[in-house]
Write an enzyme that holds these catalytic residues in place. Structure first.
Site, short mmCIF file in Angstrom:
data_model
loop_
_atom_site.label_atom_id
_atom_site.label_comp_id
_atom_site.label_asym_id
_atom_site.label_seq_id
_atom_site.Cartn_x
_atom_site.Cartn_y
_atom_site.Cartn_z
N ASP A 81 109.21 34.51 -4.65
CA ASP A 81 108.95 35.93 -4.90
C ASP A 81 107.46 36.22 -4.75
OD1 ASP A 81 109.57 38.55 -5.70
OD2 ASP A 81 109.19 38.10 -7.81
N HIS A 82 107.14 37.30 -4.06
CA HIS A 82 105.75 37.78 -3.93
C HIS A 82 104.77 36.71 -3.45
CE1 HIS A 82 106.09 41.90 -5.27
NE2 HIS A 82 106.90 41.50 -6.23
N GLU A 133 108.26 43.71 2.16
CA GLU A 133 108.09 44.87 1.29
C GLU A 133 107.31 45.96 2.02
OE1 GLU A 133 106.65 46.14 -3.23
OE2 GLU A 133 106.67 44.04 -2.64
N HIS A 179 106.47 47.16 -11.74
CA HIS A 179 106.46 45.83 -12.33
C HIS A 179 105.99 45.90 -13.79
CE1 HIS A 179 105.85 44.67 -7.95
NE2 HIS A 179 106.92 43.99 -8.30
N GLY A 211 111.18 45.39 -9.96
CA GLY A 211 110.99 46.12 -11.21
C GLY A 211 112.29 46.61 -11.79
N THR A 257 110.77 41.04 -16.56
CA THR A 257 110.20 41.56 -17.80
C THR A 257 111.15 41.43 -18.98
OG1 THR A 257 108.80 43.11 -16.58
CG2 THR A 257 109.18 43.59 -18.90
#
Length: 321
Positions: A81-82, A133, A179, A211, A257
């Site tokens: 991820d990312h 993205e 996020h 998110g 989160t």
């Protein structure tokens, strides 16, 4: 069973969504795999560069491999991820991932295309898929820190051009989520008119929602009652919005989160209520139980409960040919 996200997306498009859950610790890996096996739900394990730096990439991969043996009916994929190019290439070369994300969303459009295409070419050679993205989400999480005024929605007019130019396999879009724990401060929520236009222009292409945590108000209140000082009044993505987004082509929903808030609540309450104790195993066991309960509810919400068996069966048929 390890499965390519492409198989997940072909099966779920417009019907249910895949939970893509960030993990950092053994307790989270246990809770995730245990819940998925109980729910018979397909899922994606997500590892960020920060997680790989904290626990070490080899340690995380070893925990996931062990979990696959402990929970043999789990149907999952492992996703970076990312990541940037360095992270993505390392993940590809490790052969421990089925999917990588190249996040060049903060660059201008042309630079994003070039960087994404570079990763796609290498990943596809290794039979791995790539998430890209377009658009910038606000929020603070791991090493992401984007002020709200610097965020921007994905432009529907750009999505088809971007996908065709990069040959990416899924696209994360900015449509109103953010996020971290402090979401939707302006109360805007998901912009479904933008999401609908993106779906129309991509015609069946899998869309990713970053998110995607709910940020349960009750969890924040309990954390603060146990000594925390989190800002109250934050709101995540409502259950109604999550369910609605699936019919607009959202196939993968990222969750991080909520599991962190759960960790904070369990540990703060445990040590407040039992200040004479110090053994990490005790709150650790409770966290795994609470994590499993949370993920069972999430799989049900996404409509993924019971869907792993069909994927498992179909994949075995394909592999036997």
């Amino acid at each position: 069973m390890v499965v390519s996200p492409k198989i997940f997306f072909n099966d779920c498009y417009g019907k249910y969504a895949i939970a893509a859950v960030n993990v950092f610790t053994m307790e989270q890996v246990h809770g995730l795999f245990s819940a998925a096996q109980r729910a018979n739900a397909p899922f994606i394990v997500q590892l960020t560069p920060v997680a790989r730096s904290y626990a070490h990439a080899k340690m995380l991969s070893a925990m996931i491999d062990a979990a696959a043996k402990i929970y043999p009916k789990a149907v999952y994929a492992v996703h970076l991820d990312h990541g940037n190019e360095e992270h993505a290439f390392d993940a590809i070369n490790s052969k421990k991932y089925q999917s990588v994300m190249i996040d060049a969303s903060h660059d201008d459009f042309e630079t994003n295309v070039v960087r994404t295409r570079t990763v796609v070419e290498k990943a596809h050679q290794a039979n791995m898929v790539v998430e890209a993205e377009l658009g910038v989400l606000a929020g603070v999480e791991d090493d992401i820190d984007i002020a709200e005024e610097h965020s921007c929605y994905t432009q529907p007019s750009e999505v088809a051009v971007f996908v065709n130019a990069t040959k990416c396999d899924s696209l994360a879009v900015a449509v109103g989520t953010s996020h971290g724990a402090y979401k939707f401060s302006g109360g805007q929520g998901i912009q479904f008119h933008i999401l609908k236009e993106i779906q129309d222009r991509l015609n069946g292409f899998p869309i990713v929602l970053h998110g995607g945590s709910a940020v349960n108000v009750g969890e924040i209140e309990r954390i603060n009652q146990a000594g925390g000082k989190l800002t109250e009044g934050a709101a995540g993505v409502s259950s109604e919005e999550i369910v609605k987004s699936i019919q607009y082509g959202i196939c993968k929903i990222n969750i991080a989160t909520d599991t962190r808030l759960l960790w904070a609540r369990v540990h703060r309450e445990f040590f407040k209520q039992t200040p004479d104790l110090f053994d990490p195993i005790l709150p650790g066991k409770e966290y795994m139980q609470e994590y499993e309960k949370f993920m069972l509810q999430k799989f049900e919400l996404l409509g993924a409960t019971g869907k792993a068996e069909r994927i498992r069966t179909n994949n075995k048929i394909v592999m036997s040919r």
